[in-house]
Design an enzyme around this catalytic site. Structure first.
Site, PDB file in Angstrom:
ATOM      1  N   GLU A  51       0.840  -1.192   0.000  1.00 27.38           N
ATOM      2  CA  GLU A  51       0.000   0.000   0.000  1.00 27.38           C
ATOM      3  C   GLU A  51       0.882   1.253   0.000  1.00 27.38           C
ATOM      4  O   GLU A  51       1.808   1.372   0.802  1.00 27.38           O
ATOM      5  CB  GLU A  51      -0.904   0.031   1.237  1.00 27.38           C
ATOM      6  CG  GLU A  51      -2.025  -0.991   1.208  1.00 27.38           C
ATOM      7  CD  GLU A  51      -3.257  -0.502   0.449  1.00 27.38           C
ATOM      8  OE1 GLU A  51      -3.234   0.648  -0.053  1.00 27.38           O
ATOM      9  OE2 GLU A  51      -4.236  -1.269   0.390  1.00 27.38           O
ATOM     10  N   HIS A  63      -3.841  -3.097  -8.209  1.00 28.51           N
ATOM     11  CA  HIS A  63      -5.131  -3.553  -7.688  1.00 28.51           C
ATOM     12  C   HIS A  63      -6.203  -3.450  -8.774  1.00 28.51           C
ATOM     13  O   HIS A  63      -7.072  -4.323  -8.888  1.00 28.51           O
ATOM     14  CB  HIS A  63      -5.507  -2.699  -6.472  1.00 28.51           C
ATOM     15  CG  HIS A  63      -6.516  -3.337  -5.586  1.00 28.51           C
ATOM     16  ND1 HIS A  63      -7.080  -2.694  -4.516  1.00 28.51           N
ATOM     17  CD2 HIS A  63      -7.092  -4.580  -5.602  1.00 28.51           C
ATOM     18  CE1 HIS A  63      -7.945  -3.495  -3.905  1.00 28.51           C
ATOM     19  NE2 HIS A  63      -7.965  -4.638  -4.549  1.00 28.51           N
TER      20      HIS A  63
END
Length: 304
Positions: A145, A183
């Site tokens: 992330e 993602h």
């Protein structure tokens, strides 16, 4: 003696104040992490119990443990942006049981790296996703992330740290170059991260993910024969013409190419958008242009 005692008390108070300032604010969640890891370790050490209930079968005379095994092997890296406003906010999100989301690594805008989970353990970062025939990316991937709110550039310090993390992961786990994806790539209907501002080409130049050949949209000069209309003059006229260096095969199917690369094409518009977020990074909601189809065809050949 009294003065010495006052000095000693002052020193102890200073030490206590310093210790309180340097206490890890995540001590409680770290304790929970260790407790869960210990429970998993205990479960792994236990001799497997005989099945009960509907599905039973005869047991061997002895339990026999193999000597040939290891932990899960991550084979993909999935890159996300946090869509939050600070590293601290993301770390809090990933340490609250109620959120049920996590990641192996969080990288701040300042380049600081927080490893929140061992590489060999399964984080909850991909959600409902698909890449090729893999429908459980969480079980075979490492999630990273990036502290980014989705509308800002990715700082150089962050990308420098990211490339270092990716280099470590690729070396330690043997992750193939093409298996560094975003993602949005694995969940095109639900996700758009990392945003079109993410420097995928920089990553590809360093060996993480594929990129198209730079000359794929080049033009070239060719001589073309143009017939002359005179009845007694059959000599053709030679004309210099600018044409694309590469052309698409006659029966090229963009959706087939996206599927072979790995995209879930059950929603064609979402698959095209995810592809454009990664490789085109402009007009991501528009249909593929002819130039973009050439880029797709070039990449499709690399993934074969």
């Amino acid at each position: 003696m009294k003065r010495l005692s006052v000095q000693l008390l002052s020193l102890l108070l200073c030490c206590a104040a310093f210790a309180s300032c340097t206490t890890n604010p995540y001590a409680a969640t770290n304790k929970s992490y260790k407790k869960q890891a210990k429970a998993y370790a205990k479960s792994l050490r236990a001799i497997p119990a005989a099945p009960t209930g509907e599905y039973t079968y005869p047991q061997g005379d002895h339990w026999v443990g193999t000597t040939n095994f290891n932990l899960r092997k991550p084979n993909y890296v999935i890159i996300h942006h946090t869509a939050q406003n600070s590293t601290e906010q993301t770390l809090k999100t990933f340490t609250m049981p109620s959120t049920k989301v996590s990641s192996h690594y969080v990288i701040g805008r300042d380049g600081k790296v927080y490893q929140m989970l061992h590489d060999h353990m399964r984080a909850w970062h991909g959600g409902a996703a698909k890449w090729g025939n893999n429908t459980d990316l969480n079980s075979s991937s490492i999630g990273i992330e990036l502290d980014n709110n989705s509308s800002e550039p990715f700082p150089e310090e962050m990308i420098t740290s990211l490339i270092a993390v990716l280099g470590k992961l690729k070396k330690e786990h043997g992750i193939p170059t093409e298996n560094f994806v975003g993602h949005a790539d694995i969940a095109p209907v639900r996700k758009v991260d990392p945003s079109p501002l993410f420097p995928w080409k920089t990553l590809a130049d360093n060996g993480f993910g594929l990129w198209y050949d730079e000359d794929v949209l080049d033009k070239e000069q060719v001589l073309r024969e143009v017939p002359v209309g005179g009845e007694n003059d059959t000599t053709p006229l030679l004309v210099m013409e600018t044409v694309p260096k590469y052309t698409l095969p006659e029966h090229f199917n963009p959706l087939d190419a996206l599927r072979i690369i790995g995209y879930d094409v059950r929603n064609p518009e979402a698959a095209v958008r995810a592809f454009k977020i990664h490789f085109i990074q402009t007009d991501v909601n528009a249909p593929l242009t002819e130039d973009e189809k050439l880029i797709l065809y070039n990449l499709y050949q690399k993934y074969l």
